[in-house]
Design a protein around this motif. Sequence first.
Motif, short mmCIF file in Angstrom:
data_model
loop_
_atom_site.label_atom_id
_atom_site.label_comp_id
_atom_site.label_asym_id
_atom_site.label_seq_id
_atom_site.Cartn_x
_atom_site.Cartn_y
_atom_site.Cartn_z
N ARG A 56 -118.18 -17.69 -29.25
CA ARG A 56 -117.90 -18.44 -28.02
C ARG A 56 -116.43 -18.81 -27.91
O ARG A 56 -115.85 -18.81 -26.83
N ALA A 114 -122.34 -23.17 -32.27
CA ALA A 114 -122.64 -21.94 -31.55
C ALA A 114 -121.86 -20.75 -32.09
O ALA A 114 -121.76 -19.74 -31.45
N THR A 119 -125.04 -15.98 -29.03
CA THR A 119 -124.69 -17.21 -29.75
C THR A 119 -125.47 -18.41 -29.21
O THR A 119 -125.81 -19.32 -29.96
N HIS A 120 -125.73 -18.41 -27.91
CA HIS A 120 -126.48 -19.53 -27.34
C HIS A 120 -127.95 -19.47 -27.75
O HIS A 120 -128.52 -20.47 -28.18
N ARG A 140 -131.27 -21.42 -30.68
CA ARG A 140 -132.34 -22.15 -30.01
C ARG A 140 -133.72 -21.51 -30.13
O ARG A 140 -134.72 -22.20 -30.14
N ILE A 189 -124.18 -22.64 -20.04
CA ILE A 189 -124.24 -22.89 -21.48
C ILE A 189 -123.51 -24.19 -21.84
O ILE A 189 -124.03 -25.03 -22.57
N GLU A 190 -122.33 -24.36 -21.29
CA GLU A 190 -121.54 -25.54 -21.66
C GLU A 190 -122.16 -26.83 -21.16
O GLU A 190 -122.11 -27.86 -21.83
N SER A 231 -125.92 -27.61 -22.84
CA SER A 231 -126.05 -27.76 -24.29
C SER A 231 -125.92 -29.25 -24.61
O SER A 231 -124.83 -29.75 -24.86
N VAL A 269 -130.92 -16.76 -19.88
CA VAL A 269 -130.77 -17.81 -20.88
C VAL A 269 -131.65 -19.01 -20.56
O VAL A 269 -132.36 -19.55 -21.42
N CYS A 316 -134.92 -20.11 -22.89
CA CYS A 316 -134.93 -21.45 -23.49
C CYS A 316 -136.08 -22.30 -22.97
O CYS A 316 -136.61 -23.15 -23.69
#
Lengths: 145, 457
Positions: B31, B86, B201-202, B206, B247-248, B251, B426, B430
Amino acid sequence: MFLFRVRQAAVLSLCLWSLLGLVHTSFSFIRTGFPPNRPPAVGIKTGALAEEVALLSGLVGQIDQGRVLILLPPATDSGLVVFLRYQLAYIDYPVRVFARRLRQDIRTEVANEELVVTRTGTAFPPGWQETARRDSFAAYRRTRP
Amino acid sequence: MMLPGVLSLLPLWALGFAAQRALGIRQRGARGVVLDYVIGYLALGVMGSISVLLGAAPPLWWIYALVLVASAIAWMRRAPVASALAGGSLSPQHHDVYVRVIAGATIMVLLFLVGTALTDRLIWDGWAIWTLRARILFFENGLPPDAFLKPGPYEFAHPEYPLALPLLDWWMFRHAGASLPALASFAGSLWIVALALLVWTHLKARVAPMIASLAVLGLVLFRPITEYAVGGTADVIIAVAMLGVVIELTSAEEASAAASVRAGCFLALAVLSKNEGFALAIIAVFSAAVIQPLGGFRARVIAAFAIPVAMGGAWYLVTRTWGLDVEQVGGLPPVASLPERVMTITGAFSRLASYRSWPPIFLLALLGAFSAARSSNRTDRFGWVLVVSYLLVLAGVYLSTSQDLVWLLRTSLERVVSHAVPALLVLSVCAIFPAHPAAGAANSRSLSPSFRSAPGE
């Protein structure tokens, strides 16, 4: 149990997504190269517009080869000329004419491998873009050994 | 000639690396690497756009000067790396053979895409809209005044579009000494790699590694994204930006000012790349206001919004002042035509949902939305509201366009809907799959443990 089914369906979706993506990508690559390149070396075959462009650009010989793609220019002929002059100045293929913008006062038709531009129509014929791409690819492939 | 052009991306990456270290917002791992590149791209986009608007040449040595300054500041401050949560790469850190196989296949596909892009793979819009302006920048060392005229000789190339991507192409052309289309294709392929790294990476932190790796494989094989990326258009950049913002800002464990700044950088990436990016930035603020009325979340998003406004505001302000409006947006259509337009748009979306490799991702999104609706996690809902609002705004643009609606849908719908696919992927994964206890750890197993425990829920 219900959530379990949801997760199963999700996993199947992910697997199917990858599989379909693989098939789609592979077929596309086999058929046209991946991703479909723009058709090289296309030109205008006939018509007063083609002659005008050819005279302006000094590319008569190259224009006689290849087939037709379409340009949607600014609404006037002078605008078209200026546009083409600029376009050709920044193009490293022999000739390229672009088909992109729909103008209400210009109609372009692809028929019998000729480009016809009139000022009276309102829209492209259905499927013009796909037709132009397919035909250009066919023409390109015919030129290859 | 290709190699100098390819290597010219390294200074941009170094600039982003130094800037992130100086600001103390850099994360370890993939990331961090992606955002390094994004920030270098933003610096070039901002400085280049301002230079071009002022009638000057795009900056070359100024960028290198900026690299030196940022490096010096980063060295002096030596700020700690923000988070290792991450971090990671596409290499699996566990022993699951299936995950290894899928990860290997993913890497093969990525290598194929990048390798393919080392030859000229530009598609029409990539050639005629995006790299046309890069070629003009290269040959003219700037944009001549008539490049901003509407109608004008360059009208065809969307003079109102932001310049960051043409400037990136120009940067590579300038170092290569020639306007090689393959360089633009190569640059496009890197955005696919960025997408894969961000998703991996995300998700690997998870969900089960099997799920994360399947998601990445599906994404890199999703041709509506890869085709336009390698084809040289800016659409993949919008997809990267939307994914980065989601993502940012979703999270929760990383809720911090640094995450807010990083989200702002992703919003700026969108704003500086394409008009849809400006809509994305506005929608992000709107979504935060609707979903997170309490706490510091709203303030974080508004703070993040300041970054794209600061970076892209000048371009939008000046070009709109010059009368360069977005031509796809035509105002309100006649009321009588609305039902027909709605039917046409609905039909186009329906056809897309059953087209080629689209059905599974639509199904996954539906399952994800269903699961998210049952959840009380408001931060995740922010992501959903953001993505769904973006799609609704797209539908609104189609509803109001003054162009031929059928033609516009046929030539753009798949491309613009694909902007939202990585973020939807994503969010869906999740929402559907429970947090994997061993996610990201060395002893992660396959999906099966989650499945065995699920019936008891």
